[in-house]
Design an enzyme around this catalytic site. Sequence first.
Site, PDB file in Angstrom:
ATOM      1  N   GLU A 204       0.807  -1.235   0.000  1.00  0.00           N
ATOM      2  CA  GLU A 204       0.000   0.000   0.000  1.00  0.00           C
ATOM      3  C   GLU A 204       0.833   1.275   0.000  1.00  0.00           C
ATOM      4  O   GLU A 204       0.602   2.180   0.811  1.00  0.00           O
ATOM      5  CB  GLU A 204      -0.962  -0.023   1.195  1.00  0.00           C
ATOM      6  CG  GLU A 204      -1.888  -1.222   1.179  1.00  0.00           C
ATOM      7  CD  GLU A 204      -2.793  -1.319   2.410  1.00  0.00           C
ATOM      8  OE1 GLU A 204      -2.751  -0.438   3.277  1.00  0.00           O
ATOM      9  OE2 GLU A 204      -3.550  -2.314   2.494  1.00  0.00           O
TER      10      GLU A 204
ATOM     11  N   HIS B  99     -10.585  -6.284  -2.141  1.00  0.00           N
ATOM     12  CA  HIS B  99     -11.653  -6.042  -1.153  1.00  0.00           C
ATOM     13  C   HIS B  99     -12.788  -5.329  -1.884  1.00  0.00           C
ATOM     14  O   HIS B  99     -12.672  -4.158  -2.221  1.00  0.00           O
ATOM     15  CB  HIS B  99     -11.137  -5.159  -0.012  1.00  0.00           C
ATOM     16  CG  HIS B  99     -10.099  -5.812   0.838  1.00  0.00           C
ATOM     17  ND1 HIS B  99     -10.373  -6.880   1.665  1.00  0.00           N
ATOM     18  CD2 HIS B  99      -8.786  -5.544   1.005  1.00  0.00           C
ATOM     19  CE1 HIS B  99      -9.272  -7.247   2.304  1.00  0.00           C
ATOM     20  NE2 HIS B  99      -8.288  -6.461   1.917  1.00  0.00           N
TER      21      HIS B  99
ATOM     22  N   GLU C 172      -6.270 -10.830  -0.849  1.00  0.00           N
ATOM     23  CA  GLU C 172      -7.099 -10.548   0.345  1.00  0.00           C
ATOM     24  C   GLU C 172      -8.565 -10.504  -0.036  1.00  0.00           C
ATOM     25  O   GLU C 172      -9.333  -9.672   0.458  1.00  0.00           O
ATOM     26  CB  GLU C 172      -6.686  -9.212   0.977  1.00  0.00           C
ATOM     27  CG  GLU C 172      -5.215  -9.139   1.356  1.00  0.00           C
ATOM     28  CD  GLU C 172      -4.817  -7.827   2.020  1.00  0.00           C
ATOM     29  OE1 GLU C 172      -5.695  -7.067   2.474  1.00  0.00           O
ATOM     30  OE2 GLU C 172      -3.597  -7.568   2.078  1.00  0.00           O
TER      31      GLU C 172
ATOM     32  N   ASP D   3     -12.308 -10.441  -0.446  1.00  0.00           N
ATOM     33  CA  ASP D   3     -13.613 -10.552   0.206  1.00  0.00           C
ATOM     34  C   ASP D   3     -14.583  -9.654  -0.540  1.00  0.00           C
ATOM     35  O   ASP D   3     -14.184  -8.673  -1.159  1.00  0.00           O
ATOM     36  CB  ASP D   3     -13.583 -10.292   1.721  1.00  0.00           C
ATOM     37  CG  ASP D   3     -12.966  -8.988   2.148  1.00  0.00           C
ATOM     38  OD1 ASP D   3     -12.778  -8.090   1.305  1.00  0.00           O
ATOM     39  OD2 ASP D   3     -12.676  -8.847   3.358  1.00  0.00           O
TER      40      ASP D   3
ATOM     41  N   ASN E 128       2.034  -5.364  -2.999  1.00  0.00           N
ATOM     42  CA  ASN E 128       0.628  -5.657  -2.713  1.00  0.00           C
ATOM     43  C   ASN E 128      -0.146  -4.353  -2.468  1.00  0.00           C
ATOM     44  O   ASN E 128       0.343  -3.469  -1.761  1.00  0.00           O
ATOM     45  CB  ASN E 128       0.580  -6.532  -1.447  1.00  0.00           C
ATOM     46  CG  ASN E 128      -0.776  -7.135  -1.156  1.00  0.00           C
ATOM     47  OD1 ASN E 128      -1.367  -7.780  -2.010  1.00  0.00           O
ATOM     48  ND2 ASN E 128      -1.269  -6.935   0.064  1.00  0.00           N
TER      49      ASN E 128
END
Length: 305
Positions: A127, A206, A235, A237, A170
């Site tokens: 990030e 996400h 990650e 979801d 990432n």
Amino acid sequence: ASTLGAAAAEQGRYFGTAVAAQYLGESGYVTTLNREFNSVTPENEMKWDALEPSRNSFNFAAADRIVSHARAQGMRVRGHTLVWHSQLPGWVGGLGANDLRAAMNNHINQVMGHWRGQIHSWDVVNEAFVDGNSGARRSSPFQDRLGDGFIEEAFRAARAADPNAKLCYNDYNTDGINAKSNAVYNMVRDFKARGVPIDCVGFQSHFNSASPVPSDFQANLQRFADLGVEVQITELDIEGSGTAQADSYRRVVQACLNVTRCTGITVWGVTDKYSWRASGTPLLFDGNYNKKPAYDAVLTALGGS
Ligand code: G3I
């Protein structure tokens, strides 16, 4: 194949989940984890504040519990994450440039060295870019004191510390083609051109109603893959429920399978009840470890049943 991990393996991929050490004593959690997944990512236990709360004093215990569990089950482990602005202990922000550089390199060396040969992929830097249209770097102690070169420096240190691990950059909101993913793309292209060691890009993925699976998700994965790096969904979801949620999951899995260099998918938790989205239901198992429609969609998309 009748489980996510086994079905993914038949496609030459892994299927992983984030794991939190504090739930490894809960039977429903462990049963589901062991049955369905063949890769794990410690959700918080490998972050800087957990591993090195004070300078050069390391605490590997909680992360070791996850790694031991995974290895005993024959699961692979993703490392998350070495250099990130968040979950950074206060002492790091107080260092001047020379000390900070030494501390960053020491953190990478000690942490990667501890699990050398046991981690398939590391999120070396997490990030580092801002949201929005500027494509700019995010302010952090690393960025502000070491400048743009901190990312390259971290990747070079990481390669030396564990030559067998895949080294990933990432980020989130980079899943579609946009200004932020363009900035990451330009960095990766530059790294490949100059021989800076980078092996993979992680797309956190996400998603929710405000930020759904982008229509150009697969095209975005493909353009990164075409730079000569692996892509991983790290990650995943997706907020929602029922058929709509299942359809979104199916699209994500299909996109990965359609990109040869997309090597695996990790969902960000085993069960809705422990999701970081406190009141949400973004995962594949409900709070009682029942399979949701999204689970069936993923298994089917992976060729399982
Ligand atoms: O460690 C303390 C514990 O001592 C205390 O008892 C407890 C009380 O609330 O808090 C614990 O810390 C929490 C930590 O999770 C461990 O449970 C933090 O408050 C909480 O903020 C932290 O949240 C994590 C978040 O990262 C922090 O940024 C989430 O679990 C984790 O899912 C989330 O994961 C991030 C990825 O690392 C990077 N990408 C985005 C993703 C979702 O935000």
